[in-house]
Design a protein around this motif. Structure first.
Motif, PDB file in Angstrom:
ATOM      1  N   VAL A 266      46.861  35.052  36.282  1.00 50.55           N
ATOM      2  CA  VAL A 266      45.629  34.878  38.266  1.00 50.55           C
ATOM      3  C   VAL A 266      46.403  35.922  39.287  1.00 50.55           C
ATOM      4  N   LEU A 267      45.276  36.225  39.630  1.00 50.85           N
ATOM      5  CA  LEU A 267      45.567  37.157  40.486  1.00 50.85           C
ATOM      6  C   LEU A 267      44.518  36.623  42.214  1.00 50.85           C
TER       7      LEU A 267
ATOM      8  N   SER B 272      43.160  39.877  45.847  1.00 53.08           N
ATOM      9  CA  SER B 272      42.639  39.743  44.059  1.00 53.08           C
ATOM     10  C   SER B 272      40.291  39.828  44.829  1.00 53.08           C
ATOM     11  N   ASN B 273      40.123  40.056  45.705  1.00 47.79           N
ATOM     12  CA  ASN B 273      39.275  40.450  45.773  1.00 47.79           C
ATOM     13  C   ASN B 273      38.478  41.463  45.418  1.00 47.79           C
TER      14      ASN B 273
ATOM     15  N   VAL C 105      42.833  37.754  35.271  1.00 47.74           N
ATOM     16  CA  VAL C 105      42.102  36.986  36.193  1.00 47.74           C
ATOM     17  C   VAL C 105      41.228  37.215  37.554  1.00 47.74           C
ATOM     18  N   LYS C 106      40.210  36.674  38.190  1.00 44.42           N
ATOM     19  CA  LYS C 106      40.390  36.566  39.248  1.00 44.42           C
ATOM     20  C   LYS C 106      40.404  34.700  39.484  1.00 44.42           C
ATOM     21  N   ASN C 107      41.353  34.086  40.539  1.00 44.90           N
ATOM     22  CA  ASN C 107      41.546  33.034  41.576  1.00 44.90           C
ATOM     23  C   ASN C 107      39.871  32.116  40.285  1.00 44.90           C
ATOM     24  N   ARG C 108      40.457  30.665  40.935  1.00 45.62           N
ATOM     25  CA  ARG C 108      38.839  30.201  40.959  1.00 45.62           C
ATOM     26  C   ARG C 108      38.883  29.340  42.379  1.00 45.62           C
TER      27      ARG C 108
END
Length: 278
Positions: A226-227, A232-233, A259-262
């Motif tokens: 997770v980034l 991460s954007n 995956v991108k962070n939630r």
């Protein structure tokens, strides 16, 4: 309920979570930079105010704190903190006295990883590697819902390994080494190389990130990476980096997902709260 505190260089943030992960309260105050006693008092004040506002009464809510460093397993003192006034201080012991209860501490990158593994982008996965790509480069490891601290309290600190592969120039790092992953993959490093609007710079960045993460996959073999952090954007990373890392992973296929962070910039403080499990 559980309380999380994110101790940053410019702000201290507190969150109160319900057992189901609902945010009941979130507040922040400026960090008293360079003032250790003032910082401890500020954290204690935030926690006690939060308890009053959510109606905790006489019940002491469990508190977890994410810090920009690590607690030495040998001495109990803080080490490796970029907020240098924390170094050498017995932060957990002082907070326990100020709050009158046990306190759990963890590195802020570990808190990020725990948040995303608990109820974020990697919820329910067995092995999760959380990556911070921002002003610096950090990482945290969660296995079966538990933060992995390690024998030296440095598990996940991949940013201070040397970047694998051939590089003509290996810049000096503040840690005293040269060519650290952080010197290539941090936000300032990308900006110095040309920035996110420069296509050749982005291609170099993606190749370097792929090589660096392939090392993590070869050692840890996580289900999910997770980034987090500002970089991460960059949405293109999630498609392009997995296309590149296969050449460096010791496997015929790579099932690891990138995956991108939630939870965005709330992930660190949420993870601090989750240091006290359900």
């Amino acid at each position: 309920m559980r309380i999380g505190v994110d101790l940053g260089g410019t702000k201290i943030e507190v969150i109160v979570l319900a057992d189901d992960g609902r945010e009941l309260l979130r507040e922040r105050v400026p960090t008293p930079r360079g003032d250790y006693a003032g910082m401890v008092a500020a954290i204690a004040g935030l926690v006690k105010s939060a308890e009053q506002k959510v109606g905790a009464g006489r019940t002491a809510i469990p508190v977890g704190v994410g810090i920009p460093g690590a607690e030495s397993l040998a001495t109990g003192l803080i080490k490796n903190a970029n907020s240098t006034w924390l170094i050498g201080q017995p932060l957990r012991a002082d907070l326990e006295v100020a709050l009158g209860r046990p306190v759990r501490l963890a590195n802020d990158a570990n808190c990020f990883a725990l948040s995303e593994a608990t109820d974020g982008a990697a919820a329910g996965e067995e092995v999760v590697f959380g990556v911070i790509l921002g002003t610096g480069v950090g990482g945290g490891i969660v296995v079966n819902g538990q933060v992995l601290a390690g024998a030296n309290a440095i598990a996940g600190e991949w940013g201070h390994n040397p970047l694998p592969g051939d590089e003509v120039v290996r810049p000096p790092c503040y840690c005293g080494r040269t060519g650290c992953i952080e010197t290539f993959l941090s936000g300032p490093a990308l900006a110095a190389d040309g920035g996110a609007d420069n296509e050749p710079a982005m291609q170099r960045y993606e190749q370097r990130l792929a090589r660096a993460l392939a090392q993590v996959i070869n050692i840890l073999d996580p289900q999910v990476i997770v980034l987090g952090g500002g970089l991460s954007n960059l949405d293109r990373l999630y498609d392009r980096v997995p296309r590149l890392w296969g050449a460096h992973v010791f496997s015929d296929t790579v099932a690891t997902r990138l995956v991108k962070n939630r939870h965005g910039d709330s992930s660190g403080v949420r993870g601090a709260a989750w240091l006290w499990p359900k």
